[in-house]
Design a protein around this motif. Structure first.
Motif, PDB file in Angstrom:
ATOM      1  N   THR A   1     -19.768  51.741 -73.658  1.00  0.00           N
ATOM      2  CA  THR A   1     -19.765  50.326 -73.159  1.00  0.00           C
ATOM      3  C   THR A   1     -19.053  50.400 -71.495  1.00  0.00           C
ATOM      4  N   PRO A   2     -19.212  49.220 -70.762  1.00  0.00           N
ATOM      5  CA  PRO A   2     -18.721  48.946 -69.550  1.00  0.00           C
ATOM      6  C   PRO A   2     -17.212  49.403 -69.601  1.00  0.00           C
ATOM      7  N   GLU A   3     -16.668  49.530 -69.963  1.00  0.00           N
ATOM      8  CA  GLU A   3     -14.919  49.978 -69.573  1.00  0.00           C
ATOM      9  C   GLU A   3     -15.311  51.415 -70.159  1.00  0.00           C
ATOM     10  N   ALA A   4     -16.092  52.051 -71.405  1.00  0.00           N
ATOM     11  CA  ALA A   4     -16.148  53.323 -71.457  1.00  0.00           C
ATOM     12  C   ALA A   4     -16.390  54.065 -69.860  1.00  0.00           C
ATOM     13  N   PHE A   5     -17.648  53.563 -68.973  1.00  0.00           N
ATOM     14  CA  PHE A   5     -18.158  54.016 -68.087  1.00  0.00           C
ATOM     15  C   PHE A   5     -17.394  53.445 -66.838  1.00  0.00           C
ATOM     16  N   ASP A   6     -16.790  52.801 -66.855  1.00  0.00           N
ATOM     17  CA  ASP A   6     -16.158  52.314 -65.873  1.00  0.00           C
ATOM     18  C   ASP A   6     -14.525  53.602 -65.426  1.00  0.00           C
TER      19      ASP A   6
ATOM     20  N   SER B   1     -28.841  55.843 -68.194  1.00  0.00           N
ATOM     21  CA  SER B   1     -28.573  55.940 -69.751  1.00  0.00           C
ATOM     22  C   SER B   1     -27.570  55.752 -70.515  1.00  0.00           C
ATOM     23  N   MET B   2     -25.997  56.023 -69.577  1.00  0.00           N
ATOM     24  CA  MET B   2     -24.818  55.835 -70.113  1.00  0.00           C
ATOM     25  C   MET B   2     -24.440  54.606 -69.813  1.00  0.00           C
ATOM     26  N   GLN B   3     -25.140  54.166 -68.246  1.00  0.00           N
ATOM     27  CA  GLN B   3     -24.076  52.171 -67.771  1.00  0.00           C
ATOM     28  C   GLN B   3     -24.858  51.309 -68.297  1.00  0.00           C
ATOM     29  N   GLY B   4     -26.735  51.848 -68.055  1.00  0.00           N
ATOM     30  CA  GLY B   4     -27.685  50.668 -67.987  1.00  0.00           C
ATOM     31  C   GLY B   4     -28.278  50.721 -67.215  1.00  0.00           C
ATOM     32  N   VAL B   5     -29.376  48.940 -67.884  1.00  0.00           N
ATOM     33  CA  VAL B   5     -30.015  49.395 -66.541  1.00  0.00           C
ATOM     34  C   VAL B   5     -29.969  47.903 -65.696  1.00  0.00           C
ATOM     35  N   GLN B   6     -29.353  47.685 -64.151  1.00  0.00           N
ATOM     36  CA  GLN B   6     -28.527  46.739 -63.591  1.00  0.00           C
ATOM     37  C   GLN B   6     -29.715  46.461 -62.873  1.00  0.00           C
ATOM     38  N   ARG B   7     -29.705  44.970 -62.535  1.00  0.00           N
ATOM     39  CA  ARG B   7     -30.167  44.037 -61.526  1.00  0.00           C
ATOM     40  C   ARG B   7     -29.074  43.473 -60.531  1.00  0.00           C
TER      41      ARG B   7
END
Length: 251
Positions: free
Chosen positions: A195-200, A158-164
């Motif tokens: 955001t990708p930066e915040a999740f990273d 839910s924080m990162q998003g769905v990845q494929r």
């Protein structure tokens, strides 16, 4: 309501047969803990408490030890939510769900994570948290690049998003048709709340924190190292002067 990292690393035991150290594992980039970055360690502790501690314990780490090492007062711990309800300041960082109850819900009690970074490495933890993806559509089966065959849901999705999982030619990975080694790239296809930066930064911080927890004495070693080196330098100079004095009259 706090999210937990599911049965993170519980899946190691459930999927050990399919997660050998050779074939199928992703390349893990170095992610060495930065014990001098107190802000990162504090954020990592907050991330762990908010997202992991519902299920996982740090049984051999005390809140008071973390507060001392991370330069936090008891009041600051409480204000920033680093001392959860029911947590004792001088007590261990136990999970919020009793192990027996968690075992009833999940089939087995989630493991304690105190020494995970020592066994696996902070870089492994970082890559594992970043490595979840879905096969097929949004409701497809879940797997992990670092631990193939993982038996846990992507609880940070839910924080990162769905990845494929994608192949080099841009196609989505098909486990029945594609070479796994040629399809190592992950792509977010549905955005999460961060955001990708915040999740990273979040998973780097919690990996950094767990690296500290695995060997908290390293913080003391880092503080003492300059003093020890200074003492050795002074002692070496005195020893040199003493040696010169003893040998000055000898041809």
């Amino acid at each position: 309501m706090r999210r937990c990292l599911g049965a993170m690393l519980l899946s190691t035991a459930l999927a050990s047969a399919s997660a050998s150290a050779s074939a199928g594992e992703a390349r893990i980039d170095p992610m060495q803990p930065d014990l001098q970055d107190k802000a990162s360690l504090q954020r990592g502790m907050k991330f762990f408490i908010d997202n992991c501690q519902s299920c996982h314990s740090l049984e051999y780490q005390r809140y008071s030890r973390s507060a001392e090492d991370l330069q936090l007062t008891r009041e600051a711990m409480q204000e920033r939510g680093l001392l959860p309800p029911g947590g004792e300041f001088h007590g261990p960082m136990r999970s919020l769900i009793p192990a027996e109850q968690a075992a009833d819900w999940l089939g087995v009690a989630p493991p304690d994570l105190t020494f995970t970074a020592r066994r696996r490495g902070s870089d492994w933890l970082y890559a594992f948290l970043d490595g979840f993806y879905r096969q097929g559509g949004p409701d497809g089966a879940v797997d992990n690049l670092v631990l193939p065959g993982v038996a846990m849901p992507p609880v940070l999705e839910s924080m990162q998003g769905v990845q494929r999982r994608m192949c080099a030619d841009g196609r989505a990975y098909d486990p029945d048709a594609d070479d796994a080694d040629a399809c190592r790239r992950l792509q977010v296809v549905e955005a999460g709340s961060m955001t990708p930066e915040a999740f990273d930064r979040g998973i780097r911080d919690v990996s950094n924190f767990l690296g500290y927890v695995a060997e908290p004495s390293r913080l003391q070693a880092h503080r003492l190292a300059p003093k020890v080196l200074a003492f050795l330098a002074v002692f070496a100079f005195i020893a040199y002067l003493l040696k010169r004095e003893y040998w000055r009259d000898i041809d």
